[in-house]
Design a protein around this motif. Structure first.
Motif, mmCIF file in Angstrom:
data_model
loop_
_atom_site.group_PDB
_atom_site.id
_atom_site.type_symbol
_atom_site.label_atom_id
_atom_site.label_comp_id
_atom_site.label_asym_id
_atom_site.label_seq_id
_atom_site.Cartn_x
_atom_site.Cartn_y
_atom_site.Cartn_z
ATOM 1 N N ARG A 67 0.837 -1.207 0.000
ATOM 2 C CA ARG A 67 0.000 0.000 0.000
ATOM 3 C C ARG A 67 0.869 1.253 0.000
ATOM 4 N N ALA A 68 1.959 1.238 0.767
ATOM 5 C CA ALA A 68 2.848 2.399 0.818
ATOM 6 C C ALA A 68 3.474 2.661 -0.554
ATOM 7 N N GLY A 69 3.855 1.592 -1.246
ATOM 8 C CA GLY A 69 4.420 1.755 -2.576
ATOM 9 C C GLY A 69 3.417 2.330 -3.552
ATOM 10 N N ALA A 70 2.173 1.860 -3.490
ATOM 11 C CA ALA A 70 1.122 2.384 -4.364
ATOM 12 C C ALA A 70 0.849 3.854 -4.070
ATOM 13 N N GLU A 71 0.828 4.202 -2.793
ATOM 14 C CA GLU A 71 0.588 5.601 -2.419
ATOM 15 C C GLU A 71 1.711 6.509 -2.920
ATOM 16 N N ALA A 72 2.957 6.035 -2.788
ATOM 17 C CA ALA A 72 4.089 6.832 -3.251
ATOM 18 C C ALA A 72 4.048 7.010 -4.769
ATOM 19 N N LEU A 73 3.667 5.958 -5.483
ATOM 20 C CA LEU A 73 3.594 6.034 -6.932
ATOM 21 C C LEU A 73 2.474 6.971 -7.368
ATOM 22 N N ALA A 74 1.315 6.875 -6.740
ATOM 23 C CA ALA A 74 0.207 7.759 -7.087
ATOM 24 C C ALA A 74 0.579 9.218 -6.842
ATOM 25 N N ALA A 75 1.266 9.477 -5.732
ATOM 26 C CA ALA A 75 1.700 10.837 -5.430
ATOM 27 C C ALA A 75 2.688 11.340 -6.479
ATOM 28 N N ALA A 76 3.617 10.472 -6.901
ATOM 29 C CA ALA A 76 4.590 10.852 -7.923
ATOM 30 C C ALA A 76 3.902 11.145 -9.252
ATOM 31 N N LEU A 117 -3.687 -7.309 -5.865
ATOM 32 C CA LEU A 117 -3.904 -6.191 -4.950
ATOM 33 C C LEU A 117 -3.186 -4.924 -5.373
ATOM 34 N N ALA A 118 -2.085 -5.033 -6.115
ATOM 35 C CA ALA A 118 -1.418 -3.827 -6.620
ATOM 36 C C ALA A 118 -2.376 -3.012 -7.483
ATOM 37 N N ASP A 123 -5.735 1.598 -8.278
ATOM 38 C CA ASP A 123 -7.027 2.078 -8.782
ATOM 39 C C ASP A 123 -7.743 2.921 -7.734
ATOM 40 N N SER A 124 -7.692 2.463 -6.490
ATOM 41 C CA SER A 124 -8.407 3.186 -5.437
ATOM 42 C C SER A 124 -7.838 4.589 -5.229
ATOM 43 N N LEU A 125 -6.567 4.778 -5.608
ATOM 44 C CA LEU A 125 -5.916 6.067 -5.438
ATOM 45 C C LEU A 125 -6.083 6.981 -6.655
ATOM 46 N N LEU A 126 -6.166 6.405 -7.851
ATOM 47 C CA LEU A 126 -6.173 7.218 -9.066
ATOM 48 C C LEU A 126 -7.510 7.239 -9.811
ATOM 49 N N ALA A 127 -8.320 6.199 -9.677
ATOM 50 C CA ALA A 127 -9.603 6.183 -10.385
ATOM 51 C C ALA A 127 -10.568 7.263 -9.895
ATOM 52 N N PRO A 128 -10.565 7.643 -8.608
ATOM 53 C CA PRO A 128 -11.463 8.736 -8.197
ATOM 54 C C PRO A 128 -11.233 10.023 -8.984
ATOM 55 N N GLY A 129 -9.988 10.328 -9.319
ATOM 56 C CA GLY A 129 -9.713 11.512 -10.125
ATOM 57 C C GLY A 129 -10.304 11.389 -11.516
ATOM 58 N N MET A 130 -10.238 10.191 -12.095
ATOM 59 C CA MET A 130 -10.849 9.964 -13.395
ATOM 60 C C MET A 130 -12.358 10.148 -13.310
ATOM 61 N N ARG A 131 -12.944 9.609 -12.232
ATOM 62 C CA ARG A 131 -14.394 9.726 -12.070
ATOM 63 C C ARG A 131 -14.812 11.185 -11.943
ATOM 64 N N GLU A 132 -14.028 11.961 -11.224
ATOM 65 C CA GLU A 132 -14.347 13.392 -11.084
ATOM 66 C C GLU A 132 -14.265 14.109 -12.422
ATOM 67 N N ARG A 133 -13.293 13.734 -13.248
ATOM 68 C CA ARG A 133 -13.150 14.359 -14.569
ATOM 69 C C ARG A 133 -14.081 13.734 -15.597
ATOM 70 N N ARG A 134 -14.742 12.649 -15.204
ATOM 71 C CA ARG A 134 -15.678 11.927 -16.060
ATOM 72 C C ARG A 134 -15.010 11.458 -17.355
ATOM 73 N N SER A 135 -13.774 10.979 -17.196
ATOM 74 C CA SER A 135 -13.033 10.472 -18.335
ATOM 75 C C SER A 135 -11.840 9.674 -17.844
ATOM 76 N N GLY A 136 -11.530 8.583 -18.524
ATOM 77 C CA GLY A 136 -10.356 7.806 -18.157
ATOM 78 C C GLY A 136 -10.439 6.396 -18.705
ATOM 79 N N ALA A 137 -9.278 5.746 -18.772
ATOM 80 C CA ALA A 137 -9.211 4.363 -19.253
ATOM 81 C C ALA A 137 -8.225 3.592 -18.394
ATOM 82 N N ILE A 138 -8.663 2.444 -17.912
ATOM 83 C CA ILE A 138 -7.837 1.562 -17.089
ATOM 84 C C ILE A 138 -7.723 0.219 -17.796
ATOM 85 N N VAL A 139 -6.508 -0.314 -17.875
ATOM 86 C CA VAL A 139 -6.306 -1.641 -18.458
ATOM 87 C C VAL A 139 -5.540 -2.500 -17.458
ATOM 88 N N HIS A 140 -6.118 -3.650 -17.113
ATOM 89 C CA HIS A 140 -5.457 -4.624 -16.259
ATOM 90 C C HIS A 140 -4.889 -5.733 -17.141
#
Length: 258
Positions: A67-76, A117-118, A123-140
């Motif tokens: 989780r710490a790694g994901a948070e650091a990456l999202a912040a970067a 889980l990665a 996704d939990s850190l970055l998808a909310p921003g996409m939802r607010e902008r009402r645009s985005g694409a995620i590929v797993h």
């Protein structure tokens, strides 16, 4: 290997900001190159610094298994890109064992952290921003081998099966906001990681119940990283604007999904 580009002759992703995990070699590096070729600004990451970062990409060292790694990456990503419009989860892997019961507990946990889980955490850190902008694409990025559930890789394919189920559910949740979520499932692909894994598997052939199928895919060749990257590129462009919750299997016909 020569990169074949996105084939569109246009910079259709100009102005888009992309984050690709595991993007310094193999499939991830091919995805990064094609996104750059299409005009996107791209940040990529790996667990350790690498000299193989595609030219033009921004690199951040991060371990997405925590989780710490994901948070650091999202912040970067927010700091260096200002936000993320395209998120490609490519980081993944797992080494084979003599059978399902030989997989140690810590490798089950590592497989879940890296291959499932990665994606959930980032996704939990970055998808909310996409939802607010009402645009985005995620590929797993999953695996075409999920339906075969080969015992030596049961930890890996179990995590990828969870990822596919999660991806479909997330797609349903984010669709009303205009955010699309899809999965790409590669088959046997010529990458450094794939070759190392096949070598490890070959050394297990003498173990009871372990087989290392080595048949060529029906299309007659092994996949190349750009084959997979083309599918990812398509899914994040306007050309796939009516696709969400899909799983695109890119395996040369090697595996069967019912």
């Amino acid at each position: 290997m020569t990169t074949i580009g996105n084939g569109t002759g246009t910079r259709e992703l100009a102005g888009k900001r992309a984050l690709v995990t595991g993007g310094t070699r193999g499939i991830g590096a091919a995805v990064v190159r094609q996104l750059l070729d299409a005009g996107a600004e791209v940040l990529t990451t790996a667990r350790s610094a690498a000299a193989t970062v595609p030219d033009g990409a921004v690199f951040v060292e991060a371990d997405v298994r925590t989780r710490a790694g994901a948070e650091a990456l999202a912040a970067a990503a927010r700091e260096k890109l200002g936000g993320v419009d395209i998120l490609v989860h490519n980081a993944g892997g797992g080494r084979p064992h003599a059978g399902a019961l030989a997989i140690p507990d810590e490798e089950w946990q590592d497989a879940l952290d890296l291959n499932f889980l990665a994606s959930v955490r980032l996704d939990s850190l970055l998808a909310p921003g996409m939802r607010e902008r009402r645009s985005g694409a995620i590929v797993h990025v999953s695996s075409a081998a999920v339906p075969t559930v080969a015992p030596p890789f049961l930890h890996y394919v179990t995590a990828k099966a969870a990822l596919e189920a999660y991806s479909r559910g997330l797609a349903s949740e984010l669709a009303p906001a205009g955010v699309r979520v899809n999965t790409v499932s590669p088959g046997r692909t010529a990458t450094p990681g794939g070759e190392a894994t096949r070598e490890q598997w070959a050394r297990l052939d003498a173990a009871p119940g372990v087989t290392n199928a080595d048949d060529t895919a029906p299309l007659g060749r092994e996949g190349q990283p750009d084959d997979i990257a083309h599918a990812v590129l398509f899914l994040v462009t306007h050309r796939a604007s009516w696709l969400t919750g899909s799983n695109v299997v890119v395996d040369g016909g090697e595996f069967t999904r019912g």
